[in-house]
Design a protein around this motif. Structure first.
Motif, mmCIF file in Angstrom:
data_model
loop_
_atom_site.group_PDB
_atom_site.id
_atom_site.type_symbol
_atom_site.label_atom_id
_atom_site.label_comp_id
_atom_site.label_asym_id
_atom_site.label_seq_id
_atom_site.Cartn_x
_atom_site.Cartn_y
_atom_site.Cartn_z
ATOM 1 N N ALA A 1 1.102 -0.939 2.690
ATOM 2 C CA ALA A 1 0.909 -1.421 1.321
ATOM 3 C C ALA A 1 2.165 -2.068 0.766
ATOM 4 N N ALA B 1 4.019 -2.277 -3.874
ATOM 5 C CA ALA B 1 2.814 -1.553 -4.295
ATOM 6 C C ALA B 1 3.213 -0.236 -4.955
ATOM 7 N N GLY C 1 -2.133 -1.244 -2.277
ATOM 8 C CA GLY C 1 -1.971 -2.331 -1.314
ATOM 9 C C GLY C 1 -3.277 -3.010 -1.000
#
Length: 374
Positions: free
Chosen positions: A274, A282, A303
């Motif tokens: 992510a 993220a 993500g």
């Protein structure tokens, strides 16, 4: 040590020698008492007790000799063991009956029954008594052998479970360690000593925790969160503002116990899938609260979610690292809580990835080994 310590705190057969002598003396005393009471109840004089006492002493002594022989034979092949055992029992019966008949004839020489009649009468009683004693001896010893085998199996299963837990714990993905050392090396080359020293100190604290903690131990959720914060502090020095961790831990479940470093692979996967591939990074959220009688822990990120084709978003190559990490956690949960756990991993509708873990709330409990799962 007193001979008759029947009220000892341990199991009766914990000391086999003491248990044997307790049973031997009590058993033959009961045999003499039963024969004496039966004879007196049938009108026999008190002198009847003399041959019965001699007979009990003889049986006691012969059974001691048989016990030594049986102990040697019990581990031999069945045909040899039973053949020799029956032969020894027959010889002991003949000797015992001969002594009983001889004593009875000396005590009552005017008896109408001859020596042969007394001998035949004693054979039946003595053979029955020795057969019962021999049956009890073998039954008790086979029972003890079975108990020892069961205990050995239980110990081996516990050792196997502990080894499995240790293996799963040591299977944790070490990629972050290499990345961290590379980052420290880069900072040193750039002569940024303060950030390098701070990163090295945090890495040292994290590794000290992982090495000092037993691989099969359980920790409180509060300790697990502190360890995650150490790990995230290290990663945050690499990703800076791109990594945005959030914690929402209900204080009620802070004392819940779980296997150590259970959540670290989930956070590591969130960073890898992510934070790393996105320019803006993220958010990673770790939350924990009560769900009935269970603790529910959720690890989610914002993500793009795990790629459907199983490729690493940073390299485009096929990878099984995430699957191994998730399987690792499933196995550790199964080892620690058996069937009393839940593990769900799913992609969000708007992207991201969420993992939900549930297990019994045991604030003061010890680790329980559940059924091994693969």
């Amino acid at each position: 040590m007193p001979l008759f310590r029947l009220s000892s705190p341990g199991p009766f057969f914990d000391n086999k020698v003491r248990a044997f002598w307790n049973l031997q003396i009590l058993g033959w005393a009961a045999w003499l008492g039963l024969r004496g009471v039966s004879g007196l109840a049938n009108g026999q004089p008190l002198a009847f007790l003399i041959p019965q006492t001699i007979s009990a002493i003889t049986g006691f002594s012969l059974s001691l000799i048989l016990s030594v022989c049986y102990r040697t034979l019990i581990s031999r092949r069945p045909l040899l063991m039973w053949g020799v055992s029956f032969g020894l029992s027959g010889l002991a019966t003949a000797l015992w009956a001969f002594i009983d008949a001889w004593v009875a004839q000396i005590q009552n020489p005017s008896s109408e029954a001859g020596f042969t009649g007394l001998l035949l009468g004693a054979v039946y009683i003595d053979a029955t008594s020795l057969a019962a004693w021999s049956a009890l001896y073998f039954a008790i010893n086979y029972f003890l052998q079975l108990e020892e085998q069961n205990d050995r199996v239980i110990r081996l299963e516990a050792q196997a479970a502990s080894a499995q837990l240790a293996m799963l714990r040591y299977q944790l993905n070490p990629h972050f360690l290499f990345n961290t050392l590379n980052s420290i090396s880069t900072l040193v080359l750039l002569k940024q000593t303060e950030p390098a020293n701070a990163m090295l100190s945090r890495l040292s604290a994290f590794l000290r925790y992982t090495l000092a903690n037993e691989p099969t131990a359980q920790v409180t959720l509060a300790q697990e969160v502190e360890t995650l914060k150490l790990y995230l502090d290290i990663e945050k020095m690499r990703f800076e503002e791109r990594l945005r961790p959030h914690f929402a831990i209900d204080p009620v479940v802070a004392r819940a116990r779980l296997p150590s470093l259970l959540l670290q692979p989930l956070v590591e996967n969130a960073i890898k899938y992510a934070v790393t591939p996105l320019e803006d990074g993220a958010d990673i959220t770790i939350s924990a609260q009560l769900a009935g009688q269970n603790v529910r822990i959720t690890v989610s990120d914002t993500g793009t979610g795990l790629p459907v084709d199983g490729t690493d978003p940073t390299t485009g190559l096929a990878t099984e690292s995430t699957g191994v990490g998730l399987a690792n956690i499933r196995d550790r949960l199964a080892q620690a809580f058996g069937d009393q756990h839940r593990f769900d991993a799913q992609r969000g509708d708007d992207g991201g990835f969420t993992v939900i873990i549930e297990f019994p709330f045991q604030p003061d409990g010890q680790m329980t080994i559940g059924t091994e799962r693969t």
